[in-house]
Scaffold this active site. Structure first.
Site, PDB file in Angstrom:
ATOM      1  N   LYS A 115       0.846  -1.182   0.000  1.00 16.85           N
ATOM      2  CA  LYS A 115       0.000   0.000   0.000  1.00 16.85           C
ATOM      3  C   LYS A 115       0.888   1.242   0.000  1.00 16.85           C
ATOM      4  O   LYS A 115       2.075   1.151   0.249  1.00 16.85           O
ATOM      5  CB  LYS A 115      -0.930   0.011   1.228  1.00 16.85           C
ATOM      6  N   GLY A 116       0.266   2.377  -0.272  1.00 22.00           N
ATOM      7  CA  GLY A 116       1.010   3.629  -0.275  1.00 22.00           C
ATOM      8  C   GLY A 116       1.193   4.231  -1.642  1.00 22.00           C
ATOM      9  O   GLY A 116       1.793   5.298  -1.782  1.00 22.00           O
ATOM     10  N   GLU A 124      -2.558   5.225   6.766  1.00 25.31           N
ATOM     11  CA  GLU A 124      -3.242   3.992   6.399  1.00 25.31           C
ATOM     12  C   GLU A 124      -2.842   2.858   7.339  1.00 25.31           C
ATOM     13  O   GLU A 124      -3.691   2.089   7.792  1.00 25.31           O
ATOM     14  CB  GLU A 124      -2.899   3.609   4.962  1.00 25.31           C
TER      15      GLU A 124
END
Length: 252
Positions: A115-116, A124
């Site tokens: 993610k990111g 997050e």
């Protein structure tokens, strides 16, 4: 489920079959996991991404949404909460979250995530790791056939303190990165992308990642690293994917 909530089979199809599938997957994720009948306050994490838009939409349709406090992972998710008429909270006020919904850039066969990619990295992970239940909603293109680094080719996002970026870049190559760059803002912005926490992002390509837990630990141990985009060690409980044929699949 209350009769006031429109059933999925009653929804008109969208013009794009994949968008319809993403909506079905997100609605199912909410329908099957959300504590619909809760009468007290429910703290919900809301992430970002094109599929999470539909998850937020579905939560906003629930008749008891006045009971929810929604914690965003960044500016986009904050707007999703506001646009769907839900109560906005902050993780500083509510450090324990009942359930969170968020997207992913890649999901492997063990529910490890990258993610990111959208630059909401540290927040997050803070929301996901603070949640009793973390549900991923995405489309089929985010599924890896086996390991991370196969479907997502842009590298592992890494949030770093700005003054440390040069040192971290050198250290990432020592860890085996084949390419590591500071993410730039693109044609509309001269200079690096700045996160919601005023940090820089580095994207580091390690190729196929057979041991994401070890890589996360190695990167996290570098001076200047705030957080990595490797969501490992059982953070995610279940994933819902919109498929190209308009259906959805799950993984847990």
């Amino acid at each position: 489920m209350t009769s006031k909530l429109k059933q999925i089979h009653e929804l008109p199809p969208l013009s794009d079959p994949l968008e319809s599938a993403k909506r079905v997957a997100a609605y199912k994720a909410v329908d099957e996991n959300f504590p619909h009948e809760a009468t007290g306050e429910v703290v919900v994490g809301i992430g970002s991404g094109s599929t999470v838009v539909y998850a937020a939409e579905r939560i906003g349709q629930l008749p008891n949404k006045a009971n929810f406090v929604c914690i965003p992972t960044g500016f986009q998710s904050q707007q999703l909460i506001i646009d769907n008429g839900m109560k906005l909270g902050r993780i500083e006020q509510y450090p324990e979250i009942e359930i969170a919904f968020d997207g992913a850039d890649e999901v492997d066969y063990q529910l490890n995530l990258i993610k990111g990619g959208g630059a909401c990295l540290f927040q997050e992970k803070l929301v996901a790791s603070s949640s009793k239940k973390f549900i991923v909603v995405a489309d089929f293109r985010k599924k890896s056939p086996k390991h991370l680094g196969v479907a997502w080719k842009k590298g592992v996002p890494i949030e770093v303190v700005p003054v440390s970026y040069a040192r971290v870049l050198k250290d990432l190559y020592k860890l085996g990165a084949v390419k590591a760059i500071v993410r730039q803002g693109g044609s509309a912005k001269a200079g690096p992308v700045v996160t919601d926490n005023n940090n820089f992002l580095i994207d580091a390509d390690f190729g196929e990642i057979s041991n994401p837990q070890k890589l996360h630990n190695d990167i996290k141990g570098l001076v200047g690293v705030v957080e990595t985009g490797l969501f490992v060690n059982g953070i995610a409980n279940k994933a819902y994917f919109g498929e190209s044929n308009g259906e959805f699949t799950t993984q847990e």
